[in-house]
Design a protein around this motif. Structure first.
Motif, PDB file in Angstrom:
ATOM      1  N   PRO A 105      41.992  19.883  28.880  1.00 50.99           N
ATOM      2  CA  PRO A 105      43.214  19.758  29.704  1.00 50.99           C
ATOM      3  C   PRO A 105      43.204  20.721  30.890  1.00 50.99           C
ATOM      4  CG  PRO A 105      43.695  21.060  27.762  1.00 50.99           C
ATOM      5  CD  PRO A 105      42.257  20.630  27.631  1.00 50.99           C
ATOM      6  N   LEU A 106      42.323  20.467  31.850  1.00 47.92           N
ATOM      7  CA  LEU A 106      42.208  21.335  33.019  1.00 47.92           C
ATOM      8  C   LEU A 106      43.030  20.789  34.177  1.00 47.92           C
ATOM      9  CD1 LEU A 106      38.366  22.089  32.901  1.00 47.92           C
ATOM     10  CD2 LEU A 106      40.252  23.395  31.893  1.00 47.92           C
ATOM     11  N   ARG A 107      43.506  21.715  35.027  1.00 46.02           N
ATOM     12  CA  ARG A 107      44.327  21.343  36.173  1.00 46.02           C
ATOM     13  C   ARG A 107      43.756  21.958  37.447  1.00 46.02           C
ATOM     14  NH1 ARG A 107      50.165  23.354  34.349  1.00 46.02           N
ATOM     15  NH2 ARG A 107      48.908  25.261  34.164  1.00 46.02           N
ATOM     16  N   ALA A 108      44.254  21.475  38.586  1.00 44.73           N
ATOM     17  CA  ALA A 108      43.838  22.029  39.869  1.00 44.73           C
ATOM     18  C   ALA A 108      44.115  23.533  39.893  1.00 44.73           C
ATOM     19  CB  ALA A 108      44.574  21.331  41.005  1.00 44.73           C
ATOM     20  N   GLY A 109      43.142  24.278  40.366  1.00 49.76           N
ATOM     21  CA  GLY A 109      43.265  25.728  40.405  1.00 49.76           C
ATOM     22  C   GLY A 109      42.569  26.427  39.255  1.00 49.76           C
ATOM     23  N   ASP A 110      42.254  25.681  38.194  1.00 45.76           N
ATOM     24  CA  ASP A 110      41.539  26.283  37.067  1.00 45.76           C
ATOM     25  C   ASP A 110      40.085  26.550  37.452  1.00 45.76           C
ATOM     26  OD1 ASP A 110      43.800  26.124  35.531  1.00 45.76           O
ATOM     27  OD2 ASP A 110      43.196  24.323  34.439  1.00 45.76           O
ATOM     28  N   GLN A 111      39.510  27.550  36.779  1.00 45.73           N
ATOM     29  CA  GLN A 111      38.129  27.919  37.049  1.00 45.73           C
ATOM     30  C   GLN A 111      37.299  27.862  35.764  1.00 45.73           C
ATOM     31  OE1 GLN A 111      37.953  31.726  38.987  1.00 45.73           O
ATOM     32  NE2 GLN A 111      39.029  31.017  40.826  1.00 45.73           N
ATOM     33  N   VAL A 112      35.999  27.595  35.945  1.00 44.22           N
ATOM     34  CA  VAL A 112      35.038  27.540  34.845  1.00 44.22           C
ATOM     35  C   VAL A 112      33.949  28.571  35.130  1.00 44.22           C
ATOM     36  CG1 VAL A 112      33.371  26.109  33.609  1.00 44.22           C
ATOM     37  CG2 VAL A 112      35.495  25.091  34.461  1.00 44.22           C
ATOM     38  N   LEU A 113      33.588  29.337  34.114  1.00 50.42           N
ATOM     39  CA  LEU A 113      32.505  30.310  34.232  1.00 50.42           C
ATOM     40  C   LEU A 113      31.267  29.781  33.524  1.00 50.42           C
ATOM     41  CD1 LEU A 113      33.847  33.933  33.567  1.00 50.42           C
ATOM     42  CD2 LEU A 113      33.106  32.935  35.730  1.00 50.42           C
ATOM     43  N   ILE A 114      30.106  29.895  34.180  1.00 48.87           N
ATOM     44  CA  ILE A 114      28.831  29.601  33.534  1.00 48.87           C
ATOM     45  C   ILE A 114      27.845  30.704  33.918  1.00 48.87           C
ATOM     46  CG2 ILE A 114      29.253  27.103  33.623  1.00 48.87           C
ATOM     47  CD1 ILE A 114      27.114  26.934  35.821  1.00 48.87           C
ATOM     48  N   LEU A 129      33.742  18.338  38.931  1.00 45.13           N
ATOM     49  CA  LEU A 129      35.197  18.426  38.792  1.00 45.13           C
ATOM     50  C   LEU A 129      35.852  18.991  40.050  1.00 45.13           C
ATOM     51  CD1 LEU A 129      35.554  19.791  35.133  1.00 45.13           C
ATOM     52  CD2 LEU A 129      35.523  17.425  35.935  1.00 45.13           C
ATOM     53  N   LYS A 130      35.060  19.203  41.088  1.00 40.62           N
ATOM     54  CA  LYS A 130      35.581  19.794  42.315  1.00 40.62           C
ATOM     55  C   LYS A 130      36.690  18.944  42.917  1.00 40.62           C
ATOM     56  CE  LYS A 130      32.746  19.771  45.746  1.00 40.62           C
ATOM     57  NZ  LYS A 130      31.604  20.112  46.650  1.00 40.62           N
ATOM     58  N   ASP A 131      36.565  17.603  42.813  1.00 44.55           N
ATOM     59  CA  ASP A 131      37.594  16.751  43.417  1.00 44.55           C
ATOM     60  C   ASP A 131      38.916  16.819  42.661  1.00 44.55           C
ATOM     61  OD1 ASP A 131      36.780  15.430  41.168  1.00 44.55           O
ATOM     62  OD2 ASP A 131      36.493  13.481  42.115  1.00 44.55           O
ATOM     63  N   ARG A 132      38.915  17.443  41.482  1.00 43.81           N
ATOM     64  CA  ARG A 132      40.167  17.670  40.750  1.00 43.81           C
ATOM     65  C   ARG A 132      40.729  19.067  41.016  1.00 43.81           C
ATOM     66  NH1 ARG A 132      38.649  16.132  34.676  1.00 43.81           N
ATOM     67  NH2 ARG A 132      40.463  17.473  34.339  1.00 43.81           N
ATOM     68  N   ASP A 159      42.596  32.864  36.280  1.00 43.09           N
ATOM     69  CA  ASP A 159      42.366  31.448  36.570  1.00 43.09           C
ATOM     70  C   ASP A 159      41.234  30.845  35.747  1.00 43.09           C
ATOM     71  OD1 ASP A 159      44.382  31.353  38.484  1.00 43.09           O
ATOM     72  OD2 ASP A 159      43.027  32.064  40.067  1.00 43.09           O
ATOM     73  N   VAL A 160      40.448  31.678  35.088  1.00 46.20           N
ATOM     74  CA  VAL A 160      39.334  31.161  34.291  1.00 46.20           C
ATOM     75  C   VAL A 160      39.880  30.570  32.991  1.00 46.20           C
ATOM     76  CG1 VAL A 160      37.251  31.749  33.002  1.00 46.20           C
ATOM     77  CG2 VAL A 160      37.643  32.754  35.253  1.00 46.20           C
ATOM     78  N   LYS A 161      39.627  29.287  32.790  1.00 42.39           N
ATOM     79  CA  LYS A 161      40.115  28.590  31.594  1.00 42.39           C
ATOM     80  C   LYS A 161      38.986  28.192  30.640  1.00 42.39           C
ATOM     81  CE  LYS A 161      44.193  28.809  33.341  1.00 42.39           C
ATOM     82  NZ  LYS A 161      45.135  29.832  32.835  1.00 42.39           N
ATOM     83  N   VAL A 162      37.742  28.199  31.138  1.00 42.02           N
ATOM     84  CA  VAL A 162      36.609  27.749  30.319  1.00 42.02           C
ATOM     85  C   VAL A 162      35.425  28.689  30.536  1.00 42.02           C
ATOM     86  CG1 VAL A 162      34.979  25.888  29.807  1.00 42.02           C
ATOM     87  CG2 VAL A 162      37.316  25.327  30.508  1.00 42.02           C
ATOM     88  N   LEU A 163      34.812  29.099  29.447  1.00 39.36           N
ATOM     89  CA  LEU A 163      33.491  29.727  29.487  1.00 39.36           C
ATOM     90  C   LEU A 163      32.523  28.722  28.871  1.00 39.36           C
ATOM     91  CD1 LEU A 163      31.470  32.039  29.920  1.00 39.36           C
ATOM     92  CD2 LEU A 163      32.100  32.880  27.636  1.00 39.36           C
ATOM     93  N   ALA A 164      31.600  28.217  29.678  1.00 39.71           N
ATOM     94  CA  ALA A 164      30.618  27.234  29.208  1.00 39.71           C
ATOM     95  C   ALA A 164      29.231  27.846  29.339  1.00 39.71           C
ATOM     96  CB  ALA A 164      30.714  25.946  30.025  1.00 39.71           C
ATOM     97  N   LEU A 165      28.493  27.847  28.256  1.00 36.11           N
ATOM     98  CA  LEU A 165      27.162  28.461  28.307  1.00 36.11           C
ATOM     99  C   LEU A 165      26.251  27.885  27.239  1.00 36.11           C
ATOM    100  CD1 LEU A 165      27.043  31.973  26.622  1.00 36.11           C
ATOM    101  CD2 LEU A 165      28.857  30.321  26.203  1.00 36.11           C
TER     102      LEU A 165
END
Length: 505
Positions: A105-114, A129-132, A159-165
């Motif tokens: 459930p991500l929204r505009a302005g959210d950030q993902v770290l990798i 997901l940049k267009d979102r 603003d970081v909502k996801v850590l993906a690794l």
């Protein structure tokens, strides 16, 4: 065979399951794993059986295939300490990651770290997901090629909502501190998405002991499964917060006991409201699945579970210690972490230059030693993948070939570059050809065994029907077919097959 693997010698079991590697130094499982004999037989038996459609109808056969596919879920669950309800079957790690991206459930302005060491696929998918309005940032590695917990913590803004690794990085084999990252993400209310494609099958992972929101994994690497297989783990505590993707009817609950029975109901319509389970299988595609791949995955997982992940890890630790010591003796730079807590089945080393790393890889390939070269963000080199079927002899072959390469005449202080046009030595070709012969012989023996089983079934059917035990006209037809294809040798082969199968045709 399974009981022998549980109670018997590790090496003997592996030798039985991977006969084609007896004369081949295959050290490239981080790219593609090798399927065990039981997986090959499981896929072969299923595909060969389809020509007979052994169930009483197509509907019954489709139901049976779905049941066979479903048997992979509890085996995956055992591997990672989960429940079968937490597992969705996918076609690859990429497929699982795609479902995860669409479900969060991500929204505009959210950030993902990798991490900046990530496999290319990770960056490519999140960037879409940049267009979102979702942005992706990287966590930098340190001078030793590690992505530390402190480095992640430093990048965790509001603003970081996801850590993906990836729990094990693909270029240098760095193994992340998942326990510490899990605790950090839970404190910060950050989704933790883990790609375990370079981890599972080589190293243990228990999601009860180390909570992870989402795990994706492909089957064709360290799980030694056929292509087109993988899984997605969804923590039951987070599933209610996830969007369920669009799916077909197999991902829904049937209105009757089975979908086959549902099709018999006159009141069924395409637009009625169907109920979807809260189990992870509702995140599957919901269409006709990769049934051969699923039975192959189940067979491969059964072997890994019998050998036990902890015992496989111990075996890999012995191999990687030995390899690291050998590389040090040759003066080659070990790029992979030396700390046991951050080690995996991957050991990457370098000559100091990317071009000479590639030249050395070419020389190793020509010597019959399968390895790769991989780089990301400046980190990498010659990547060696030590798996359960590898031995110290494989590593001796690698070290000897690397030492021979070092001794070659140098130009401008460097060994001459190897090109793919250089022919492999006759000895290396023979090794590969013998491995193929061994694999073909195993296929032949498996087919003969299967033929005997079918013949016994025919005999029982003839006896139940009060018919003669042997159909001489049918045997004559078999002999003639073999003779037509293979001549007199075919005749002798057909007669020997009939004898081995006791003529029950």
């Amino acid at each position: 065979m399974g009981e022998e693997c549980v109670s018997g010698d590790f090496t003997a079991c592996v030798r039985r399951e991977f006969p084609a590697l007896a004369h081949k130094a295959y050290l490239d499982s981080a790219c593609i794993g090798v399927a065990p004999l039981r997986a090959v037989r499981a896929v072969t038996d299923l595909v060969q059986g389809m020509q007979y459609c052994p169930a009483e109808s197509g509907t019954a056969m489709h139901g049976r295939l779905n049941e066979l596919r479903a048997q992979a879920r509890p085996l995956v669950a055992r591997l990672i300490g989960a429940d079968a309800a937490d597992i969705a079957l996918t076609e690859s790690a990429t497929h699982g990651l795609k479902i995860a991206l669409e479900s969060l459930p991500l929204r505009a302005g959210d950030q993902v770290l990798i991490p900046d060491l990530e496999f290319i696929q990770m960056g490519i998918m999140w960037r879409q997901l940049k267009d979102r309005g979702i942005t992706v940032r990287t966590v930098p590695h340190d001078e030793s090629g590690r992505v530390t917990v402190d480095a992640v913590r430093a990048e965790l803004t509001r603003d970081v909502k996801v850590l993906a690794l990836s729990s094990v990085q693909w270029t240098n084999g760095f193994r992340a501190d998942l326990a510490a990252l899990s605790e950090l993400c839970r404190r910060r209310n950050v989704w933790l998405v883990v790609d375990a494609a370079q981890h599972l099958g080589a190293l243990p992972l228990n999601v009860r002991q180390t909570p992870v929101d989402i795990v994706v994994c492909g089957g064709h690497k360290w799980l030694c499964s056929p292509f087109g297989t993988g899984f997605l783990y969804l923590d039951p505590a987070v599933r209610p917060r996830l969007r369920r993707p669009l799916a077909g009817f197999f991902a829904a609950r049937p209105p009757a006991r089975t979908w086959g029975e549902s099709f018999l109901r006159p009141d069924i319509t395409p637009l009625q409201d169907y109920e979807f389970s809260e189990d992870a299988y509702a995140w599957e595609t919901g269409g006709t699945g990769n049934y051969p791949g699923a039975v192959g995955l189940s067979a491969s997982l059964s072997l890994l579970l019998e050998l036990r992940p902890q015992r496989i890890e111990t075996h890999l630790r012995t191999l990687t210690d030995y390899l690291t010591e050998g590389l040090d003796r040759l003066g080659l730079t070990v790029v992979s972490p030396r700390d046991p807590r951050h080690r995996s089945g991957i050991i990457t080393f370098s000559t100091g230059r990317a071009a000479t790393d590639t030249a050395l890889m070419g020389s190793l390939l020509a010597a019959g030693v399968a390895v790769s070269v991989r780089f990301t963000s400046g980190v990498g080199g010659v990547r060696v993948s030590c798996h359960l079927y590898n031995t110290l002899r494989d590593l001796d072959a690698l070290l000897a070939a690397a030492e021979e390469w070092q001794r070659r005449p140098r130009r401008n202080g460097r060994p001459p570059a190897h090109t793919r046009s250089q022919p492999r030595s006759a000895a290396a070709r023979i090794i590969g050809q013998r491995a193929l012969i061994d694999a073909l012989d195993d296929d032949l023996m498996g087919l003969i065994t299967a033929r005997g089983g079918v013949s016994r079934g025919i005999r029982r059917s003839r006896l139940e029907g009060a018919m003669a035990r042997t159909d001489l006209a049918r045997e004559r037809e078999i002999v003639e077919r073999f003779h037509h294809r293979l001549g007199q040798d075919g005749t002798r082969l057909a007669l020997e097959l009939l004898r081995m199968c006791k003529g029950d045709t």
